[in-house]
Design a protein around this motif. Structure first.
Motif, PDB file in Angstrom:
ATOM      1  N   TYR A 281       0.846  -1.194   0.000  1.00 28.89           N
ATOM      2  CA  TYR A 281       0.000   0.000   0.000  1.00 28.89           C
ATOM      3  C   TYR A 281       0.880   1.243   0.000  1.00 28.89           C
ATOM      4  CZ  TYR A 281      -4.341   2.568   1.239  1.00 28.89           C
ATOM      5  OH  TYR A 281      -5.448   3.395   1.249  1.00 28.89           O
ATOM      6  N   ASN A 282       0.720   2.064  -1.018  1.00 26.58           N
ATOM      7  CA  ASN A 282       1.349   3.378  -1.058  1.00 26.58           C
ATOM      8  C   ASN A 282       0.372   4.359  -0.415  1.00 26.58           C
ATOM      9  OD1 ASN A 282       2.019   6.059  -1.862  1.00 26.58           O
ATOM     10  ND2 ASN A 282       3.193   5.291  -3.594  1.00 26.58           N
ATOM     11  N   ILE A 283       0.709   4.837   0.783  1.00 20.85           N
ATOM     12  CA  ILE A 283      -0.148   5.763   1.519  1.00 20.85           C
ATOM     13  C   ILE A 283       0.403   7.165   1.290  1.00 20.85           C
ATOM     14  CG2 ILE A 283      -1.123   6.347   3.766  1.00 20.85           C
ATOM     15  CD1 ILE A 283      -0.546   3.476   4.634  1.00 20.85           C
ATOM     16  N   ALA A 284      -0.164   7.879   0.342  1.00 20.07           N
ATOM     17  CA  ALA A 284       0.416   9.117  -0.169  1.00 20.07           C
ATOM     18  C   ALA A 284       0.882  10.050   0.940  1.00 20.07           C
ATOM     19  CB  ALA A 284      -0.599   9.834  -1.057  1.00 20.07           C
ATOM     20  N   PHE A 285       2.202  10.285   0.985  1.00 23.27           N
ATOM     21  CA  PHE A 285       2.834  11.186   1.947  1.00 23.27           C
ATOM     22  C   PHE A 285       2.510  10.836   3.392  1.00 23.27           C
ATOM     23  CE2 PHE A 285       2.192  14.168  -1.779  1.00 23.27           C
ATOM     24  CZ  PHE A 285       3.504  14.076  -2.214  1.00 23.27           C
ATOM     25  N   ALA A 286       2.049   9.612   3.647  1.00 28.14           N
ATOM     26  CA  ALA A 286       1.663   9.188   5.009  1.00 28.14           C
ATOM     27  C   ALA A 286       0.645  10.136   5.623  1.00 28.14           C
ATOM     28  CB  ALA A 286       2.902   9.082   5.909  1.00 28.14           C
ATOM     29  N   ARG A 287      -0.185  10.738   4.783  1.00 27.97           N
ATOM     30  CA  ARG A 287      -1.088  11.776   5.279  1.00 27.97           C
ATOM     31  C   ARG A 287      -2.256  11.209   6.080  1.00 27.97           C
ATOM     32  NH1 ARG A 287      -1.132  15.260  -0.204  1.00 27.97           N
ATOM     33  NH2 ARG A 287      -1.999  13.295  -0.906  1.00 27.97           N
ATOM     34  N   ASN A 288      -2.715  10.016   5.721  1.00 29.67           N
ATOM     35  CA  ASN A 288      -3.935   9.484   6.330  1.00 29.67           C
ATOM     36  C   ASN A 288      -3.683   8.150   7.015  1.00 29.67           C
ATOM     37  OD1 ASN A 288      -5.629  11.647   5.426  1.00 29.67           O
ATOM     38  ND2 ASN A 288      -5.597  10.748   3.386  1.00 29.67           N
ATOM     39  N   THR A 289      -2.577   8.061   7.746  1.00 30.09           N
ATOM     40  CA  THR A 289      -2.249   6.779   8.374  1.00 30.09           C
ATOM     41  C   THR A 289      -3.293   6.364   9.410  1.00 30.09           C
ATOM     42  OG1 THR A 289      -0.813   7.977   9.920  1.00 30.09           O
ATOM     43  CG2 THR A 289       0.227   6.977   7.996  1.00 30.09           C
ATOM     44  N   ARG A 290      -3.895   7.314  10.105  1.00 26.38           N
ATOM     45  CA  ARG A 290      -4.908   6.954  11.096  1.00 26.38           C
ATOM     46  C   ARG A 290      -6.165   6.404  10.429  1.00 26.38           C
ATOM     47  NH1 ARG A 290      -1.495   9.927  13.747  1.00 26.38           N
ATOM     48  NH2 ARG A 290      -1.428   9.910  16.040  1.00 26.38           N
ATOM     49  N   GLU A 291      -6.556   7.006   9.314  1.00 31.66           N
ATOM     50  CA  GLU A 291      -7.708   6.491   8.579  1.00 31.66           C
ATOM     51  C   GLU A 291      -7.425   5.102   8.028  1.00 31.66           C
ATOM     52  OE1 GLU A 291     -10.428   7.562   4.640  1.00 31.66           O
ATOM     53  OE2 GLU A 291      -9.050   9.047   5.462  1.00 31.66           O
ATOM     54  N   VAL A 292      -6.222   4.921   7.470  1.00 32.45           N
ATOM     55  CA  VAL A 292      -5.846   3.601   6.949  1.00 32.45           C
ATOM     56  C   VAL A 292      -5.834   2.573   8.067  1.00 32.45           C
ATOM     57  CG1 VAL A 292      -3.949   2.272   5.965  1.00 32.45           C
ATOM     58  CG2 VAL A 292      -4.535   4.500   4.993  1.00 32.45           C
ATOM     59  N   THR A 293      -5.280   2.938   9.217  1.00 29.60           N
ATOM     60  CA  THR A 293      -5.213   2.010  10.343  1.00 29.60           C
ATOM     61  C   THR A 293      -6.610   1.599  10.783  1.00 29.60           C
ATOM     62  OG1 THR A 293      -3.152   3.028  11.080  1.00 29.60           O
ATOM     63  CG2 THR A 293      -4.329   1.683  12.674  1.00 29.60           C
TER      64      THR A 293
ATOM     65  N   ALA B  62      -5.938  -8.962   8.673  1.00 29.53           N
ATOM     66  CA  ALA B  62      -5.278 -10.185   9.139  1.00 29.53           C
ATOM     67  C   ALA B  62      -3.994 -10.458   8.367  1.00 29.53           C
ATOM     68  CB  ALA B  62      -6.229 -11.373   9.009  1.00 29.53           C
ATOM     69  N   ALA B  63      -3.512  -9.482   7.597  1.00 25.37           N
ATOM     70  CA  ALA B  63      -2.315  -9.701   6.787  1.00 25.37           C
ATOM     71  C   ALA B  63      -1.123 -10.073   7.650  1.00 25.37           C
ATOM     72  CB  ALA B  63      -1.995  -8.448   5.969  1.00 25.37           C
ATOM     73  N   ASP B  64      -0.302 -10.969   7.128  1.00 27.12           N
ATOM     74  CA  ASP B  64       0.937 -11.343   7.812  1.00 27.12           C
ATOM     75  C   ASP B  64       2.000 -10.271   7.648  1.00 27.12           C
ATOM     76  OD1 ASP B  64       0.494 -14.286   8.692  1.00 27.12           O
ATOM     77  OD2 ASP B  64      -0.192 -14.251   6.613  1.00 27.12           O
ATOM     78  N   VAL B  65       2.031  -9.652   6.467  1.00 25.08           N
ATOM     79  CA  VAL B  65       3.057  -8.657   6.150  1.00 25.08           C
ATOM     80  C   VAL B  65       2.411  -7.497   5.408  1.00 25.08           C
ATOM     81  CG1 VAL B  65       5.199  -8.192   4.875  1.00 25.08           C
ATOM     82  CG2 VAL B  65       4.882 -10.412   6.012  1.00 25.08           C
ATOM     83  N   LEU B  66       2.759  -6.275   5.817  1.00 25.74           N
ATOM     84  CA  LEU B  66       2.363  -5.070   5.105  1.00 25.74           C
ATOM     85  C   LEU B  66       3.608  -4.420   4.518  1.00 25.74           C
ATOM     86  CD1 LEU B  66      -0.086  -3.370   7.660  1.00 25.74           C
ATOM     87  CD2 LEU B  66      -0.721  -4.633   5.609  1.00 25.74           C
ATOM     88  N   LEU B  67       3.577  -4.140   3.217  1.00 25.13           N
ATOM     89  CA  LEU B  67       4.646  -3.426   2.545  1.00 25.13           C
ATOM     90  C   LEU B  67       4.118  -2.029   2.244  1.00 25.13           C
ATOM     91  CD1 LEU B  67       5.666  -6.202  -0.035  1.00 25.13           C
ATOM     92  CD2 LEU B  67       6.537  -5.853   2.296  1.00 25.13           C
ATOM     93  N   LEU B  68       4.707  -1.012   2.862  1.00 25.50           N
ATOM     94  CA  LEU B  68       4.200   0.348   2.748  1.00 25.50           C
ATOM     95  C   LEU B  68       5.205   1.248   2.041  1.00 25.50           C
ATOM     96  CD1 LEU B  68       2.759   0.778   6.368  1.00 25.50           C
ATOM     97  CD2 LEU B  68       1.596  -0.110   4.328  1.00 25.50           C
ATOM     98  N   GLN B  69       4.674   2.209   1.293  1.00 20.51           N
ATOM     99  CA  GLN B  69       5.506   3.204   0.619  1.00 20.51           C
ATOM    100  C   GLN B  69       4.997   4.605   0.965  1.00 20.51           C
ATOM    101  OE1 GLN B  69       3.800   0.874  -1.926  1.00 20.51           O
ATOM    102  NE2 GLN B  69       5.152  -0.574  -0.880  1.00 20.51           N
ATOM    103  N   GLU B  70       5.869   5.585   0.764  1.00 20.43           N
ATOM    104  CA  GLU B  70       5.610   7.004   1.061  1.00 20.43           C
ATOM    105  C   GLU B  70       5.265   7.199   2.541  1.00 20.43           C
ATOM    106  OE1 GLU B  70       3.527   9.538  -1.551  1.00 20.43           O
ATOM    107  OE2 GLU B  70       3.967   8.367  -3.343  1.00 20.43           O
ATOM    108  N   MET B  71       6.027   6.576   3.403  1.00 27.17           N
ATOM    109  CA  MET B  71       5.753   6.644   4.828  1.00 27.17           C
ATOM    110  C   MET B  71       6.767   7.507   5.566  1.00 27.17           C
ATOM    111  SD  MET B  71       3.003   4.964   5.330  1.00 27.17           S
ATOM    112  CE  MET B  71       3.047   4.884   7.122  1.00 27.17           C
ATOM    113  N   ASP B  72       6.299   8.134   6.652  1.00 25.08           N
ATOM    114  CA  ASP B  72       7.213   8.781   7.582  1.00 25.08           C
ATOM    115  C   ASP B  72       7.334   7.901   8.827  1.00 25.08           C
ATOM    116  OD1 ASP B  72       4.889   9.235   9.059  1.00 25.08           O
ATOM    117  OD2 ASP B  72       4.797  11.353   8.553  1.00 25.08           O
ATOM    118  N   LEU B  73       8.306   8.219   9.673  1.00 22.77           N
ATOM    119  CA  LEU B  73       8.554   7.370  10.838  1.00 22.77           C
ATOM    120  C   LEU B  73       7.381   7.387  11.804  1.00 22.77           C
ATOM    121  CD1 LEU B  73      10.395   5.577  12.521  1.00 22.77           C
ATOM    122  CD2 LEU B  73      11.506   7.646  13.409  1.00 22.77           C
TER     123      LEU B  73
END
Length: 293
Positions: free
Chosen positions: A59-71, A82-93
Motif C-alpha cells: 500500500y502506497n499511503i500518499a505522503f503518510a497523510r492518512n495513516t490513522r484512517e488507513v489504520t 489479518a495480513a501477515d506482512v504489510l509493505l508500505l511506501q511514502e511513509m514517515d517514521l
C-alpha cells in the motif's frame, strides 16, 4: 477518441501523478539508518502449527497523510487486517510507528530522504505480525535529476514459525527518470537478492505507466527468476487526468520466488490514498524445510 487527445490526456495525467508522488522536489538525504519497532506478540505458542499460506499487502499511503484512517480501515477489515506482512511506501517514521503500535505488528522502516513539503522522513516500511530476524536497505541508482534524491528499497527477513521469507518494499522512480533507468533500478534490486536461498516477495509501487512498461518490467524480473502475481483487472492508483481518458493505471505489483501464489486482489474500496492496497496470498511449498528451530 482520437490519438492526439489520448496522448494529451496521458501527458497531463503523468504530470499530475508526478506532483502527487512528490518527485520534483529537493530535500536532504535521509541518514543511512533503519528504524525498527516490536509491537507483535513476543512469543507465538509452540503448539500452533505453522501456517501454510502468507497474506501480503502492499500500500502506497500518499505522503503518510492518512495513516490513522488507513489504520482504522485495516482494523475493521477482516481480510486485509489479518495480513501477515504489510509493505508500505511514502511513509514517515511517525506514521509507521503509529500503525505498527495500533495493529500490534513489528516493523522496519527505511527512509530515502526528508521531504521538503512536509519536513519529515519519506520512505518504505515493512510491518509484520511475525518476528523479523534481519533487515537491510538498498540505495537504488539514478537519482532524481531535479533534486539528486535517490530511491531506496527496504528488506526484512520474516520468520513464519521457522520458515524464513525475505520481504522487500520498493518504490521506483517516476517518469522523470527514463524507463531504461527505472528498469535498471528494478534489475539492481533483483540482482541484490540473487544469493538469497529462501523465499522472496518483492512488492510496492513500480510506477509503471503503461502496459508496455509492465511488460518490460516483467521481463526484467523474469530474467532474474522472479514470477509476477497477476492482479485482477483494474487500476491500482488514481490517475488524475488519465481517469478522464479511461486509462487504467497499474503502478503496484508483486514479484516472488520460492513460493506459489493462490489469490490476489485490489482493495479499491479504500479511499485514504491516491493508491489502493493490493494483496496476494502465497502458499509455502510442501517440501520446503524449516530453516530455524
Amino acid at each position: 477518441m482520437n490519438t492526439t487527445l489520448r496522448s494529451l490526456g496521458i501527458i497531463l495525467g503523468m504530470m499530475a501523478l508526478l506532483g502527487m508522488t512528490g518527485c520534483i522536489v529537493t530535500g536532504e538525504p535521509a541518514p543511512p539508518v533503519l528504524f525498527s519497532g516490536q509491537y507483535a506478540m513476543e512469543k507465538i505458542p509452540a503448539a500452533e502449527s505453522p501456517p501454510d499460506s502468507l497474506l501480503v499487502v502492499s500500500y502506497n499511503i500518499a505522503f503518510a497523510r492518512n495513516t490513522r484512517e488507513v489504520t482504522a480501515q485495516l482494523m475493521n477489515d477482516p481480510h486485509l487486517g489479518a495480513a501477515d506482512v504489510l509493505l508500505l511506501q511514502e511513509m514517515d517514521l511517525e506514521g509507521v510507528d503509529f500503525m505498527a503500535r495500533a495493529l500490534g505488528l513489528n516493523y522496519v522502516y527505511g527512509p530515502a530522504y526528508r521531504h521538503p513539503r512536509y519536513g519529515r522522513l519519506w520512505g518504505n516500511a515493512i510491518l509484520s505480525r511475525w518476528p523479523i530476524a534481519g533487515q537491510a536497505d538498498l540505495v537504488l541508482p539514478y537519482p532524481n535529476p531535479f533534486s539528486e534524491n535517490r530511491r531506496r528499497a527496504v528488506a526484512a527477513d520474516v520468520l513464519v514459525k521457522g520458515r524464513k521469507v525475505r520481504a522487500v518494499s520498493v518504490h521506483l522512480s517516476t517518469a522523470v527518470i527514463p524507463l531504461s533507468d527505472r528498469l535498471k533500478q528494478a534489475a539492481v534490486l533483483a540482482d541484490s537478492l540473487g544469493q538469497v536461498s529462501w523465499p522472496v516477495i518483492v512488492g510496492g509501487d513500480f510506477n509503471t505507466g503503461s502496459r508496455q512498461e509492465i511488460k518490460e518490467l516483467r521481463q526484467v524480473m523474469r530474467g532474474r527468476r522472479f514470477r509476477q502475481v497477476r492482479l485482477p483487472a483494474g487500476k491500482t492508483a488514481l490517475g488524475g487526468a488519465l481517469d478522464f481518458f479511461n486509462h487504467t493505471l497499474v503502478l503496484d505489483h508483486f514479484f516472488f520466488r520460492g513460493l506459489a501464489w493462490q489469490r490476489a486482489g485490489i482493495a479499491d474500496e479504500y479511499t485514504a490514498s491516491d493508491h489502493f492496497p493490493v494483496w496476494a496470498e502465497f502458499r509455502f511449498p510442501e517440501e520446503q524445510p524449516k530453516l530455524v528451530d
